[in-house]
Write a protein that holds these residues in place. Structure first.
Motif, mmCIF file in Angstrom:
data_model
loop_
_atom_site.group_PDB
_atom_site.id
_atom_site.type_symbol
_atom_site.label_atom_id
_atom_site.label_comp_id
_atom_site.label_asym_id
_atom_site.label_seq_id
_atom_site.Cartn_x
_atom_site.Cartn_y
_atom_site.Cartn_z
ATOM 1 N N ASP A 16 0.897 -1.434 -0.027
ATOM 2 C CA ASP A 16 0.010 0.079 0.023
ATOM 3 C C ASP A 16 0.786 1.321 0.195
ATOM 4 O OD1 ASP A 16 -2.147 1.542 -0.140
ATOM 5 O OD2 ASP A 16 -2.635 1.405 2.224
ATOM 6 N N GLN A 18 2.163 4.916 -0.836
ATOM 7 C CA GLN A 18 1.384 6.213 -1.118
ATOM 8 C C GLN A 18 2.467 7.154 -1.205
ATOM 9 O OE1 GLN A 18 -2.015 6.582 -1.293
ATOM 10 N NE2 GLN A 18 -2.647 4.433 -0.645
ATOM 11 N N LYS A 19 2.567 7.921 -2.198
ATOM 12 C CA LYS A 19 3.673 9.126 -2.413
ATOM 13 C C LYS A 19 2.814 10.153 -3.138
ATOM 14 C CE LYS A 19 7.581 11.462 -2.432
ATOM 15 N NZ LYS A 19 7.921 11.918 -1.112
ATOM 16 N N HIS A 63 8.511 7.951 1.362
ATOM 17 C CA HIS A 63 7.030 7.801 1.289
ATOM 18 C C HIS A 63 6.224 8.328 2.225
ATOM 19 C CE1 HIS A 63 8.317 4.282 3.232
ATOM 20 N NE2 HIS A 63 7.219 3.953 3.725
ATOM 21 N N ASP A 64 4.895 8.421 1.601
ATOM 22 C CA ASP A 64 4.010 9.137 2.949
ATOM 23 C C ASP A 64 3.343 8.070 3.655
ATOM 24 O OD1 ASP A 64 4.263 11.593 1.361
ATOM 25 O OD2 ASP A 64 2.604 10.987 -0.023
ATOM 26 N N SER A 65 2.952 6.949 3.124
ATOM 27 C CA SER A 65 2.404 5.682 4.177
ATOM 28 C C SER A 65 2.657 4.621 3.192
ATOM 29 C CB SER A 65 1.025 5.872 4.403
ATOM 30 O OG SER A 65 0.242 6.020 3.353
ATOM 31 N N GLY A 66 2.247 3.625 3.913
ATOM 32 C CA GLY A 66 2.395 2.234 3.467
ATOM 33 C C GLY A 66 3.791 1.550 3.874
ATOM 34 N N SER A 67 4.074 0.521 3.539
ATOM 35 C CA SER A 67 5.290 -0.176 4.023
ATOM 36 C C SER A 67 6.335 -0.692 2.953
ATOM 37 C CB SER A 67 5.283 -1.166 5.278
ATOM 38 O OG SER A 67 4.971 -2.573 4.755
ATOM 39 N N SER A 76 11.408 2.885 6.630
ATOM 40 C CA SER A 76 11.024 4.054 7.224
ATOM 41 C C SER A 76 11.490 4.061 8.715
ATOM 42 C CB SER A 76 9.629 4.402 7.282
ATOM 43 O OG SER A 76 8.937 3.071 7.850
#
Ligand SMILES: Nc1ncnc2c1ncn2[C@@H]1O[C@H](COP(=O)(O)OP(=O)(O)OP(=O)(O)O)[C@@H](O)[C@H]1O
Length: 250
Positions: A16, A18-19, A63-67, A76
């Protein structure tokens, strides 16, 4: 190629992802697994976020979120030093060759060894490592040449040797055959395949080149609007009747 990998140990897992840059949602739920020893081709039209994904993967972009888990480590959660260490295991070959023009081939190859001293400890004589990397790309005789004395194909091979010198477990290729004539492109692909076989490296290959994808991929992902659109072998995707998929095989 398109043989499926038998030994399915994930070496990279992205979930997932997100960027965004402002209102531009470049990656919007992208996910993938890369298995040990696998060549995974990522296709997508220009601007679809392939390079941004690679930059997030090696921590050059946040990245904004996700792994993103690389060799069991969540990117991260790593500090600067840990990230630097991980980068010795993840080699990348960017578009173009990006050799240092003012340095000889030898100095270009020594550069990553100096930058990542930790991996090999203190090396008194870099010659064996430099020569092994050059021999792997068939260019041992270029040791003392300057980049301007090399052809485009040779520069690409030297760049590959510079990536290999750190003995990475994963190699990320961004358009490895762009700008090369078909014969030189094929030589580079054969080289990539022989390196994969010799060192059992895993690779993500970003390409628009259908011949490249046919030769090298075990599996392919098509990226559309920041998320996986379709995934499968070259054979499966190449016979798809979906116009978005077909567009890449024309
Ligand atoms: N540092 C940045 N700041 C703002 N926008 C960016 C930045 N880097 C990339 N982008 C935007 O992200 C989008 C995806 O770019 P990216 O370079 O990943 O595309 P790509 O799929 O690799 O394209 P190509 O095949 O042409 O190399 C583009 O809209 C681009 O303008």
């Amino acid at each position: 190629m398109s043989t499926t990998i038998q030994n399915k140990n994930p070496i990279i897992e992205i979930k997932d992802l997100q960027k965004s840059y402002g209102d531009n949602h470049v990656l919007d739920g992208f996910h993938m697994v890369l298995y040990e020893g696998e060549n995974l081709v990522i296709m997508g039209k220009s601007g679809s976020g392939k390079s941004v994904m690679i930059k997030c993967l090696i921590g050059l972009e946040e990245h904004d979120s996700g792994s993103i888990v690389v060799m069991g480590k969540e990117i991260s959660e790593l500090d600067h030093e840990e990230l630097d260490e991980l980068r010795t295991e993840v080699g990348f070959l960017f578009q173009g060759s990006a050799l240092y023009d003012s340095m000889t081939v030898r100095e270009n190859l020594e550069f990553p060894l100096r930058r990542h001293k930790k991996k090999f400890g203190k090396i008194k004589d870099t010659t064996p490592l430099v020569m092994e990397a050059l021999e792997n790309v068939g260019l041992a005789h270029t040791l003392n040449l300057m980049p301007e004395e090399l052809s485009g194909g040779m520069k690409r091979r030297i760049a590959l040797a510079r990536t290999l010198i750190l003995q990475p477990k994963i190699i990320l290729y961004d358009e490895p055959t762009t700008g090369l004539d078909p014969i030189t492109a094929k030589e580079i692909l054969l080289l990539m395949m022989s390196i994969q076989k010799k060192y059992n490296t895993s690779a993500i290959i970003i390409t628009h080149d259908v011949d490249c994808a046919r030769m090298i991929s075990n599996r392919m992902i098509l990226l559309v609007d920041g998320i996986n659109y379709i995934e499968g072998s070259f054979e499966e995707l190449s016979i798809s009747t979906d116009p978005k998929v077909q567009a890449f095989f024309k």
